[in-house]
Design an enzyme around this catalytic site. Structure first.
Site, PDB file in Angstrom:
ATOM      1  N   HIS A 106      45.286  66.766  93.845  1.00  0.00           N
ATOM      2  CA  HIS A 106      46.424  66.787  92.585  1.00  0.00           C
ATOM      3  C   HIS A 106      47.108  68.138  92.776  1.00  0.00           C
ATOM      4  CE1 HIS A 106      44.289  63.595  89.903  1.00  0.00           C
ATOM      5  NE2 HIS A 106      45.112  63.133  91.086  1.00  0.00           N
ATOM      6  N   ASP A 140      41.074  59.802  87.148  1.00  0.00           N
ATOM      7  CA  ASP A 140      41.719  59.361  88.449  1.00  0.00           C
ATOM      8  C   ASP A 140      40.606  59.317  89.554  1.00  0.00           C
ATOM      9  OD1 ASP A 140      43.732  58.508  90.223  1.00  0.00           O
ATOM     10  OD2 ASP A 140      44.176  60.563  90.734  1.00  0.00           O
ATOM     11  N   MET A 171      40.047  67.065  85.602  1.00  0.00           N
ATOM     12  CA  MET A 171      40.429  66.310  84.371  1.00  0.00           C
ATOM     13  C   MET A 171      40.711  64.962  84.558  1.00  0.00           C
ATOM     14  SD  MET A 171      40.336  66.562  81.068  1.00  0.00           S
ATOM     15  CE  MET A 171      40.193  68.204  80.696  1.00  0.00           C
ATOM     16  N   SER A 224      40.747  67.432  91.672  1.00  0.00           N
ATOM     17  CA  SER A 224      41.979  67.590  90.664  1.00  0.00           C
ATOM     18  C   SER A 224      41.663  69.304  90.305  1.00  0.00           C
ATOM     19  CB  SER A 224      42.281  66.798  89.410  1.00  0.00           C
ATOM     20  OG  SER A 224      43.435  67.068  88.689  1.00  0.00           O
ATOM     21  N   THR A 225      41.582  69.422  88.987  1.00  0.00           N
ATOM     22  CA  THR A 225      41.571  70.800  88.637  1.00  0.00           C
ATOM     23  C   THR A 225      40.107  71.568  89.034  1.00  0.00           C
ATOM     24  OG1 THR A 225      42.434  70.193  86.460  1.00  0.00           O
ATOM     25  CG2 THR A 225      41.328  72.238  86.341  1.00  0.00           C
TER      26      THR A 225
END
Length: 342
Positions: free
Chosen positions: A187, A284, A281, A161-162
């Site tokens: 993401h 998930d 973050m 993600s991030t």
């Protein structure tokens, strides 16, 4: 708790004022300054010492990307880029931005306010926790040893993600054409995943594309889950691994979800898989990675020192889902060593 100090860099006066009004409504946000170009932004950074900066890519006097390249080495600062649908956003992430939001193609005030409240605010809060001193500390590319392809029915699954766009590139660039088929969930908003896949395809030795239902998972090929409202899952049809991309509700706040992919890999591939969880973050992918490990798969998690946000890998590690915890630059090498032993 001290509020998050935010500097807004945006050349449109109307949108700039809309950002100030809406961000200031949140009790944990303090807008400390605004700037309409990089030169004003530089002075504002020195004057206000913000925790996070929002940055439009298209700015007068100097592009946002050029500004990032000059700024980050001197003033390491979490930056959230606000971008229209353009692959320039990946240049901004490469230059040191932590994350981005896709500016909606609407002009209605209500829709723009919804975008700020539901998307930009979340990204700012995540960015405030990011570690950016390590963003550009990538190891030089090295050829990895060839795989013994007795594991031709293996699968490599990656979730992030991030900070993940650069982290995934750091790993995938070291994969040779002998790597087993790779499936990825990063993401990202719709539209950007296709551009990201094409960018990886141009920069890496493996072939990369945005996934479509029915795509086969083949050695030397990488499939990136499409952003939007579809989850990507691994299936096996007539003995051949394929992916399905089907609409579904958000899982852990995301669609596509890393957990959905990993859980399908655990079910379909079992011990014939390797899972990798990278910076991001939240949690998930953590439960999905645990399901993979319980099914006999090998698992790797990015370590805290090289994560932009040590969230997803930490949750996975705390659950016992991570077999090997590695620095980002060592993950590709560990992948090859593990697969060569299978």
């Amino acid at each position: 708790m001290r509020p998050i100090r935010v500097l807004i860099v945006e050349d449109s006066m109307v949108f700039r004022e809309l950002l100030v009004q809406n961000l200031s409504r949140d009790p944990v946000i303090e807008v400390v300054g605004v700037a309409k170009d990089p030169f004003e932004a530089r002075d504002a950074i020195l004057a206000y010492k913000p925790d996070v900066m929002t940055l439009d890519i298209e700015l007068p006097k100097m592009s946002g990307i050029e500004f990032l390249r000059k700024l980050i080495p001197q003033y390491p600062l979490p930056v959230v880029v606000i971008s229209s649908l353009s692959d320039k956003v990946f240049d901004a992430l490469n230059a040191g931005a932590v994350d981005f939001v896709a500016k909606p193609a609407v002009t209605g005030r209500a829709q723009l306010e919804e975008f700020i409240q539901n998307e930009l605010l979340v990204k700012i809060k995540i960015a405030s926790t990011a570690k950016i001193s390590r963003i550009k500390q990538m190891a030089a590319q090295q050829d990895q040893p060839g795989l013994s392809m007795k594991g031709s029915d293996m699968i490599v699954a990656i979730g992030a993600s991030t900070g993940g766009t650069e982290a995934i590139f750091s790993v995938v660039k070291d994969f040779g054409t002998d790597i087993p088929g790779v499936v990825i969930v990063q993401h990202m908003p719709p539209g950007f995943t296709d551009m990201y896949a094409k960018r990886l395809d141009n920069q890496c030795r493996v072939q990369v594309k945005e996934a479509e239902t029915g795509d086969r998972v083949l050695p030397g090929h990488v499939l990136v889950a499409p952003g939007g409202d579809r989850h990507m899952q691994l299936v096996k049809v007539n003995g051949v691994y394929q992916v399905e991309c089907k609409p579904g509700p958000k899982v852990n706040g995301h669609c596509p979800s890393v957990d959905v992919l990993f859980e399908s890999v655990a079910k379909v591939a079992g011990s014939k898989a390797l899972g990798i969880i990278l910076t991001g973050m939240g949690g998930d992918g953590a439960k999905g990675l645990l399901a993979m490990r319980k099914a006999g798969a090998r698992t790797i998690g990015q370590d805290e020192s090289t994560c932009v946000v040590y969230g997803m890998p930490k949750v996975a590690y705390d659950l016992g889902a991570v077999e090997y915890q590695e620095k980002l630059q060592d993950i590709a090498g560990r992948t090859y060593r593990v697969l060569n032993k299978t």
